[in-house]
Structures are given as structure tokens and as C-alpha cells.
Design an enzyme around this catalytic site. Structure first.
Site, PDB file in Angstrom:
ATOM      1  N   SER A 175     132.869 -16.798  24.414  1.00 46.64           N
ATOM      2  CA  SER A 175     133.330 -15.751  23.740  1.00 46.64           C
ATOM      3  C   SER A 175     135.063 -15.941  23.245  1.00 46.64           C
ATOM      4  O   SER A 175     136.218 -15.841  23.551  1.00 46.64           O
ATOM      5  CB  SER A 175     133.433 -14.347  24.458  1.00 46.64           C
ATOM      6  OG  SER A 175     133.918 -13.322  23.701  1.00 46.64           O
ATOM      7  N   HIS A 212     129.919 -16.678  20.809  1.00 46.97           N
ATOM      8  CA  HIS A 212     130.067 -15.459  20.710  1.00 46.97           C
ATOM      9  C   HIS A 212     130.624 -14.506  20.581  1.00 46.97           C
ATOM     10  O   HIS A 212     132.005 -15.005  20.904  1.00 46.97           O
ATOM     11  CB  HIS A 212     129.826 -15.353  22.752  1.00 46.97           C
ATOM     12  CG  HIS A 212     129.447 -13.721  22.563  1.00 46.97           C
ATOM     13  ND1 HIS A 212     128.626 -13.266  22.786  1.00 46.97           N
ATOM     14  CD2 HIS A 212     130.091 -12.499  23.499  1.00 46.97           C
ATOM     15  CE1 HIS A 212     128.706 -11.846  23.364  1.00 46.97           C
ATOM     16  NE2 HIS A 212     129.761 -11.542  23.146  1.00 46.97           N
ATOM     17  N   ASP A 244     132.521 -10.578  19.700  1.00 43.15           N
ATOM     18  CA  ASP A 244     131.940  -9.008  19.733  1.00 43.15           C
ATOM     19  C   ASP A 244     133.098  -8.075  19.347  1.00 43.15           C
ATOM     20  O   ASP A 244     134.498  -8.537  18.500  1.00 43.15           O
ATOM     21  CB  ASP A 244     133.497  -8.997  21.481  1.00 43.15           C
ATOM     22  CG  ASP A 244     132.484  -9.836  22.471  1.00 43.15           C
ATOM     23  OD1 ASP A 244     131.291  -9.516  23.141  1.00 43.15           O
ATOM     24  OD2 ASP A 244     133.038 -11.020  22.799  1.00 43.15           O
ATOM     25  N   HIS A 298     127.861  -9.794  18.368  1.00 45.00           N
ATOM     26  CA  HIS A 298     127.475  -8.804  19.724  1.00 45.00           C
ATOM     27  C   HIS A 298     128.812  -7.523  19.148  1.00 45.00           C
ATOM     28  O   HIS A 298     129.285  -7.581  19.444  1.00 45.00           O
ATOM     29  CB  HIS A 298     127.742  -8.970  20.983  1.00 45.00           C
ATOM     30  CG  HIS A 298     128.345  -8.334  21.930  1.00 45.00           C
ATOM     31  ND1 HIS A 298     128.721  -7.752  23.028  1.00 45.00           N
ATOM     32  CD2 HIS A 298     127.537  -6.641  22.128  1.00 45.00           C
ATOM     33  CE1 HIS A 298     128.569  -7.021  24.492  1.00 45.00           C
ATOM     34  NE2 HIS A 298     127.345  -6.620  23.825  1.00 45.00           N
ATOM     35  N   ASP A 320     127.174 -11.088  29.723  1.00 50.60           N
ATOM     36  CA  ASP A 320     128.053 -11.038  29.492  1.00 50.60           C
ATOM     37  C   ASP A 320     128.902 -10.015  30.298  1.00 50.60           C
ATOM     38  O   ASP A 320     128.772  -9.308  30.409  1.00 50.60           O
ATOM     39  CB  ASP A 320     127.505 -10.646  28.175  1.00 50.60           C
ATOM     40  CG  ASP A 320     128.986 -10.476  26.962  1.00 50.60           C
ATOM     41  OD1 ASP A 320     129.975 -10.939  27.639  1.00 50.60           O
ATOM     42  OD2 ASP A 320     128.931  -9.495  25.917  1.00 50.60           O
TER      43      ASP A 320
HETATM   44  C1  DX5 Z   1     133.203  -7.573  26.976  1.00 57.48           C
HETATM   45  C2  DX5 Z   1     132.634  -8.159  26.011  1.00 57.48           C
HETATM   46  C3  DX5 Z   1     132.439  -9.730  26.468  1.00 57.48           C
HETATM   47  C4  DX5 Z   1     133.696 -10.190  27.021  1.00 57.48           C
HETATM   48  C5  DX5 Z   1     133.530 -11.487  28.050  1.00 57.48           C
HETATM   49  O1  DX5 Z   1     132.933  -6.124  25.827  1.00 57.48           O
HETATM   50  O2  DX5 Z   1     130.974  -8.198  25.261  1.00 57.48           O
HETATM   51  O3  DX5 Z   1     131.295 -10.806  25.638  1.00 57.48           O
HETATM   52  O4  DX5 Z   1     134.238 -11.177  25.543  1.00 57.48           O
HETATM   53  O5  DX5 Z   1     134.959 -11.492  28.594  1.00 57.48           O
HETATM   54  P1  DX5 Z   1     134.984 -11.840  30.072  1.00 57.48           P
HETATM   55  O6  DX5 Z   1     133.731 -13.464  29.952  1.00 57.48           O
HETATM   56  O7  DX5 Z   1     136.329 -12.393  29.904  1.00 57.48           O
HETATM   57  O8  DX5 Z   1     134.571 -11.195  31.017  1.00 57.48           O
HETATM   58 ZN    ZN Z   2     130.321  -9.394  23.788  1.00 59.85          ZN
END
Ligand code: DX5
Ligand code: ZN
Length: 218
Positions: free
Chosen positions: A8, A33, A35, A66, A175
Site C-alpha cells: 500500500s 494497493h 488508498d 481502495h 487490509d
Molecule cells: C487504511 C488503509 C490501508 C493502509 C494499511 O485505511 O486502507 O490500506 O494503507 O496500512 P498498514 O499496513 O500500515 O496498516
Molecule cells: Zn486500503
């Protein structure tokens, strides 16, 4: 089903984003990914369509977008045009969930159905037939670097059972708070795609990805 890692970019250093995305591909990951946060469905604002369009031209990773956005149907054509391959929308954010998933499919992208930690797994059932992927949040959406919510593996098992009982063969993505330490348990609980932000981008990106791919067997 084959298992994958989806790094991500929320946790990337945007000053050298292109370089870091190149490292993701070089280390062997297939997904990226992305966000998108609107400041309404979630408290934060991240980035949007122009960023996706500009990184699209530089690589051929699968863009897994996402959308943490209220009424995402308004924007899905723009995200598709910018280069999204998978577009996940939140069940909690759509006026008409089925219509939104169908609209993503009509645009030639894979519709993902995302849901928050407090949403009961059973609420997804009517919409799963219209989804090409399901995204289970294991943190409250809005921020990277949070701790994996205990009980998410149980929810994952319930979801995997539901999908199997429905006779569908669609991947389940998890996620939030995924690390090298909890990855094995998450895979055993039924996840097919692991999103990882801070545990990939903090430190040596290529090393981290290679370590994840070894656990995942990608
Ligand atoms: C949170 C996002 C995630 C985030 C995950 O709202 O949807 O995709 O980037 O980050 P980590 O892996 O650091 O929890
Ligand atoms: Zn995400």
C-alpha cells in the site's frame, strides 16, 4: 487459490514515489494497493485521480484502488480511466451497493466489496455475487500504521466459509496492520491477498517484500 501481496503506497515516501514503486515491481510484487480517502467517509484525505494517472504510465502492476469515499459511484469512471484495475467500494458508503459494483464491472474493472470492522460479515451476503473480490478491513479505515484488530482472523474465517458455501471462487483481501509476524495466521484463516503498508515501506522495501513473498509463497 494463488496468494498475493499488495503493497500500500499510503506508507510510501511521496518525494520519491516513482522510485519506490519501481522497487515494489523489482522485488516481485504483482499488485499495488492505492488508498483514496475523501475526508468524509474517513477523517483523512490522501490522494486521488491525478496521482494514479501519473504512476500508471510508469509500471504494469495491478492497480488495486481502495475507495474510502462516500457515494463512490460518482467517481468510478474517472478512476477506471486513470488506470484502476480493481476498484473496491465500501458497503457502508454506497447508496446502492449492487448498482455500484455492477457499474465497476461494466467499466471493465474488477469490483471489490470492502467492509469495516464493525460491519457484520452476514451483511455482505446479498452483494457477494456481484463482487470480484472482497476486502476485509482489519483496522478502522483512515490511517496506515495501526494495530491489527484482534478477532479479524475469526471474521476472515466466517467470510471464507460464507464465500465457499455460496460456491464462489473470489479472492478475499485483508487490509490493515498486516506484518511478517501475523501473515501466516492470516493466510491460514483464509486470506488470498495481503495488503501491507508500513511493514513494506518502513525500512528496506525490496527486502521486506521478498520476506513477505516467501511467507505467502507468491
Ligand atoms: C487504511 C488503509 C490501508 C493502509 C494499511 O485505511 O486502507 O490500506 O494503507 O496500512 P498498514 O499496513 O500500515 O496498516
Ligand atoms: Zn486500503
Amino acid at each position: 487459490m494463488k496468494k498475493y501481496l499488495a503493497p500500500s503506497i499510503l506508507a510510501a515516501d511521496f518525494n520519491i514515489l516513482g522510485q519506490q514503486i519501481r522497487s515494489v515491481g523489482q522485488a516481485g510484487a504483482k499488485y499495488l494497493h492505492i488508498d483514496v480517502m475523501d475526508g468524509i467517509f474517513v477523517p483523512s484525505i490522501s490522494f486521488g485521480i491525478p496521482l494514479i494517472r501519473s504512476i500508471r504510465s510508469a509500471n504494469d502492476l495491478i492497480f488495486d484502488v481502495h475507495l474510502m469515499v462516500t457515494e463512490p459511484k460518482r467517481y468510478i469512471a474517472d478512476f477506471r480511466e486513470a488506470g484502476a484495475d480493481i476498484i473496491s467500494v465500501h458497503i457502508e458508503a454506497c447508496g446502492d451497493v449492487r448498482e455500484t459494483l455492477e457499474a465497476v464491472k461494466e467499466l471493465g474493472a474488477i469490483p471489490g466489496l470492502a467492509f469495516n470492522p464493525e460491519t457484520p460479515v452476514e451483511e455482505l451476503e446479498p452483494y457477494i455475487p456481484y463482487a470480484g473480490q472482497i476486502l476485509l478491513m482489519s483496522v478502522h479505515p483512515g490511517f496506515g500504521g495501526q494495530k491489527f484488530i484482534e478477532g479479524s482472523c475469526e471474521r476472515l474465517k466466517l467470510l471464507a466459509d460464507l464465500r465457499d458455501r455460496m460456491g464462489l471462487n473470489i479472492p478475499i483481501e485483508i487490509d490493515g496492520g498486516v506484518t511478517l509476524d501475523n501473515a501466516s495466521e492470516i493466510l491460514q484463516s483464509g486470506a488470498d491477498i495481503l495488503v501491507a503498508g508500513s511493514s513494506v515501506f518502513n525500512g528496506d522495501i525490496e527486502r521486506n517484500i521478498k520476506d513477505f513473498l516467501e511467507v505467502i509463497g507468491e
